[in-house]
Design a protein around this motif. Sequence first.
Motif, PDB file in Angstrom:
ATOM      1  N   UNK A   5      -1.069   3.839  -3.667  1.00 57.23           N
ATOM      2  CA  UNK A   5      -1.299   4.011  -5.133  1.00 57.23           C
ATOM      3  C   UNK A   5      -0.983   2.653  -5.333  1.00 57.23           C
ATOM      4  N   UNK A   6      -1.815   3.111  -7.009  1.00 56.35           N
ATOM      5  CA  UNK A   6      -1.962   2.325  -7.806  1.00 56.35           C
ATOM      6  C   UNK A   6      -1.451   1.897  -9.016  1.00 56.35           C
ATOM      7  N   UNK A   7      -0.649   0.508  -9.626  1.00 56.34           N
ATOM      8  CA  UNK A   7       0.049   1.068 -10.353  1.00 56.34           C
ATOM      9  C   UNK A   7      -1.037   0.771 -12.166  1.00 56.34           C
ATOM     10  N   UNK A   8      -0.199   0.823 -12.955  1.00 59.41           N
ATOM     11  CA  UNK A   8      -1.222   0.352 -14.498  1.00 59.41           C
ATOM     12  C   UNK A   8      -1.873  -0.090 -14.016  1.00 59.41           C
ATOM     13  N   UNK A   9      -1.407  -1.232 -13.608  1.00 57.62           N
ATOM     14  CA  UNK A   9      -2.393  -2.709 -13.718  1.00 57.62           C
ATOM     15  C   UNK A   9      -3.986  -2.687 -12.900  1.00 57.62           C
ATOM     16  N   UNK A  10      -3.712  -1.995 -12.194  1.00 56.59           N
ATOM     17  CA  UNK A  10      -4.549  -1.211 -11.335  1.00 56.59           C
ATOM     18  C   UNK A  10      -4.590  -1.785  -9.951  1.00 56.59           C
ATOM     19  N   UNK A  11      -3.460  -2.673  -9.736  1.00 57.63           N
ATOM     20  CA  UNK A  11      -3.779  -3.205  -8.463  1.00 57.63           C
ATOM     21  C   UNK A  11      -2.850  -2.061  -7.336  1.00 57.63           C
ATOM     22  N   UNK A  12      -3.771  -2.098  -6.011  1.00 63.14           N
ATOM     23  CA  UNK A  12      -3.464  -1.258  -5.234  1.00 63.14           C
ATOM     24  C   UNK A  12      -1.997  -1.603  -4.478  1.00 63.14           C
ATOM     25  N   UNK A  13      -1.124  -0.661  -4.393  1.00 63.33           N
ATOM     26  CA  UNK A  13       0.252  -1.127  -3.471  1.00 63.33           C
ATOM     27  C   UNK A  13       0.150   0.046  -1.773  1.00 63.33           C
ATOM     28  N   UNK A  14       0.226  -0.922  -0.719  1.00 65.18           N
ATOM     29  CA  UNK A  14       0.044  -0.388   0.577  1.00 65.18           C
ATOM     30  C   UNK A  14       1.704  -0.241   0.367  1.00 65.18           C
ATOM     31  N   UNK A  15       2.225   0.800   0.055  1.00 63.93           N
ATOM     32  CA  UNK A  15       3.369   1.197   0.444  1.00 63.93           C
ATOM     33  C   UNK A  15       3.980   0.815   1.811  1.00 63.93           C
ATOM     34  N   UNK A  16       3.302   1.778   3.020  1.00 61.49           N
ATOM     35  CA  UNK A  16       3.563   2.024   4.287  1.00 61.49           C
ATOM     36  C   UNK A  16       3.602   0.417   4.997  1.00 61.49           C
ATOM     37  N   UNK A  17       2.875  -0.452   4.541  1.00 63.64           N
ATOM     38  CA  UNK A  17       3.079  -1.375   4.483  1.00 63.64           C
ATOM     39  C   UNK A  17       3.908  -2.383   3.829  1.00 63.64           C
ATOM     40  N   UNK A  18       3.797  -2.589   2.521  1.00 64.28           N
ATOM     41  CA  UNK A  18       5.185  -2.700   1.990  1.00 64.28           C
ATOM     42  C   UNK A  18       6.461  -2.655   2.718  1.00 64.28           C
ATOM     43  N   UNK A  19       6.716  -1.134   2.979  1.00 61.29           N
ATOM     44  CA  UNK A  19       8.470  -0.852   2.944  1.00 61.29           C
ATOM     45  C   UNK A  19       8.274  -1.374   4.263  1.00 61.29           C
ATOM     46  N   UNK A  20       7.469  -1.419   5.828  1.00 60.24           N
ATOM     47  CA  UNK A  20       7.639  -2.259   6.667  1.00 60.24           C
ATOM     48  C   UNK A  20       8.024  -3.904   6.812  1.00 60.24           C
ATOM     49  N   UNK A  21       7.221  -4.587   6.043  1.00 54.48           N
ATOM     50  CA  UNK A  21       7.576  -5.870   6.042  1.00 54.48           C
ATOM     51  C   UNK A  21       8.938  -5.542   5.256  1.00 54.48           C
ATOM     52  N   UNK A  22       9.580  -5.318   4.042  1.00 53.70           N
ATOM     53  CA  UNK A  22      10.447  -5.436   3.969  1.00 53.70           C
ATOM     54  C   UNK A  22      11.794  -4.925   4.990  1.00 53.70           C
TER      55      UNK A  22
END
Length: 64
Positions: A5-22
């Motif tokens: 998903x995108x943040x309001x700032x335009x930053x693209x978040x790869x939530x699946x990858x972020x979740x696994x990394x965390x």
Amino acid sequence: MADDFNLMTGTWVQAGKLRLDMLESFGGLVQDLVVCGHDRVESACWSSRVPRNCRPPTVPRTPS
């Protein structure tokens, strides 16, 4: 439901990858987590701890 998903700032978040990394970086202390922040200014995370790694809360003793 999409993982990215995108943040309001335009930053693209790869939530699946972020979740696994965390999950990996918590080293087994967290059972699962949810990455939030679609159309928000910042991302956030909700986590669920692994029950066997949780200690009961300590209650301070009052002097008798």
